[in-house]
Design a protein around this motif. Structure first.
Motif, PDB file in Angstrom:
ATOM      1  N   UNK A 138       0.705  -1.196   0.030  1.00  0.00           N
ATOM      2  CA  UNK A 138       0.001  -0.087   0.126  1.00  0.00           C
ATOM      3  C   UNK A 138       0.872   1.215   0.006  1.00  0.00           C
ATOM      4  N   UNK A 139       1.954   1.145   0.638  1.00  0.00           N
ATOM      5  CA  UNK A 139       2.897   2.349   1.016  1.00  0.00           C
ATOM      6  C   UNK A 139       3.515   2.716  -0.396  1.00  0.00           C
ATOM      7  N   UNK A 140       4.081   1.468  -0.753  1.00  0.00           N
ATOM      8  CA  UNK A 140       5.094   1.639  -2.085  1.00  0.00           C
ATOM      9  C   UNK A 140       4.499   2.041  -3.271  1.00  0.00           C
ATOM     10  N   UNK A 190       0.595   4.651  -2.410  1.00  0.00           N
ATOM     11  CA  UNK A 190       0.838   5.926  -1.930  1.00  0.00           C
ATOM     12  C   UNK A 190       2.039   6.451  -2.833  1.00  0.00           C
TER      13      UNK A 190
END
Lengths: 140, 176
Positions: free
Chosen positions: B134-136, B139
């Motif tokens: 989700x972060x890499x 976002x």
């Protein structure tokens, strides 16, 4: 400030924020996927937009790091297997009500069930390393 | 002052405050360390820490050439940050709760943790095959308009929605 200290501080800010906005709450992930509470969807959309314009601003300001290096954004490669990985990860997201980042916030908050999710994450990552060893997929 | 303390440290933040800070982390990580926001590769660093002499190719790839490296500090910081949040917010030190799941299902903590471990396994394996989480991807990748992140995020959301539907119907008894 040294590299590891910087990452420790920025990681702390990230974990604190995930916790304060409720990304570590099972119910908010559940609510996003059932459409009953879109708080976290709005958090992500805001983060993407701010991140996008923040990167533009950084480039307008010369595109340099604090040490004067040129900022380099490497594109993650699109492979035919990317969608497969995305789907597998999504199954895990739905089952655990967490993603690889928010589960760390759960642990920090003292939600000890998160230890199960983290153990699974380490095992899943190790399985990937074993698959790379056998297959032709280049290590990434 | 009591109201101010509560709105910062006790009550959940509005979504836009969280989104704003997380969004700023993307350029801030580039500005300070020329690094993409990302978490899931850090679990490889955890393995590197546990098995430093492993000869597996992936554990000796470029991401781990400094050993466990900075990712351990980033992941450790995330745990610390949430710990601080819970302490200042007056939350219990340890809790076996996991929202509606533990409120509905009366499994032992061990059985619950094993179920969540299965979820974790898919998270770890899937994130590595997709090249991020989700972060890499969702976002950092979407903020930088990367096509592979669009594909990965569609996969995350589609499978997450379908799996949550199955959990709701078959484990939580259609409740919620």
């Amino acid at each position: 400030m040294g590299r590891n200290t910087t990452f420790l501080i920025l990681g702390t800010v990230f974990g604190f924020t995930l916790s304060r906005v409720g990304a570590s709450e099972y119910d908010l992930i559940y609510g996003m996927f059932t459409g009953t509470d879109l708080t976290l969807a709005w958090v992500m959309i805001t983060a993407i937009i701010i991140g996008h314009f923040g990167m533009r601003l950084l480039n307008l300001a010369g595109g340099k790091t604090r040490r004067g290096e040129k900022v380099s954004v490497k594109a993650k490669p699109l492979k035919s297997i990317t969608i497969v990985g995305g789907l597998i990860m999504g199954v895990g997201w739905g089952l655990s009500g967490a993603c690889p980042g928010t589960v760390l916030a759960q642990l920090g908050e003292g939600k000890f069930i998160a230890l199960g999710t983290i153990a699974g994450l380490v095992l899943g990552t190790y399985t990937y390393a074993l698959l790379v060893e056998r297959g032709s997929d280049s290590p990434g | 002052m009591n109201g101010l303390y509560e709105s910062i440290f006790v009550n959940p933040w509005p979504w836009w405050v969280g989104g704003l800070i997380i969004g700023i982390l993307v350029p801030l990580l580039y500005y300070s360390e020329n690094t993409a926001l990302g978490v899931s590769t850090g679990y490889g660093s955890v393995i590197k820490l546990l098995r430093p002499r492993s000869r597996l190719k992936w554990l000796n790839s470029k991401s781990f050439e400094e050993g466990p490296g900075w990712r351990i500090f980033f992941l450790g910081g995330m745990i610390l940050g949430a710990f601080i949040s819970a302490r200042l917010g007056g939350r219990p030190l340890l809790t076996g709760e996991m929202g509606i799941f533990t409120a509905t299902v009366s499994w032992s903590p061990l059985a619950t943790a094993l179920f969540f471990a299965v979820g974790g396994f898919f998270l770890g394996l899937g994130a590595r095959i997709a090249g991020g989480c989700t972060s890499g991807h969702s976002i950092h990748g979407l903020a930088n308009l990367q096509i592979s992140s669009v594909v990965a995020t569609i996969g995350f959301l589609a499978a997450g929605t379908f799996t949550t539907y199955l959990v709701r119907v078959f484990i939580l008894g259609g409740g919620g």
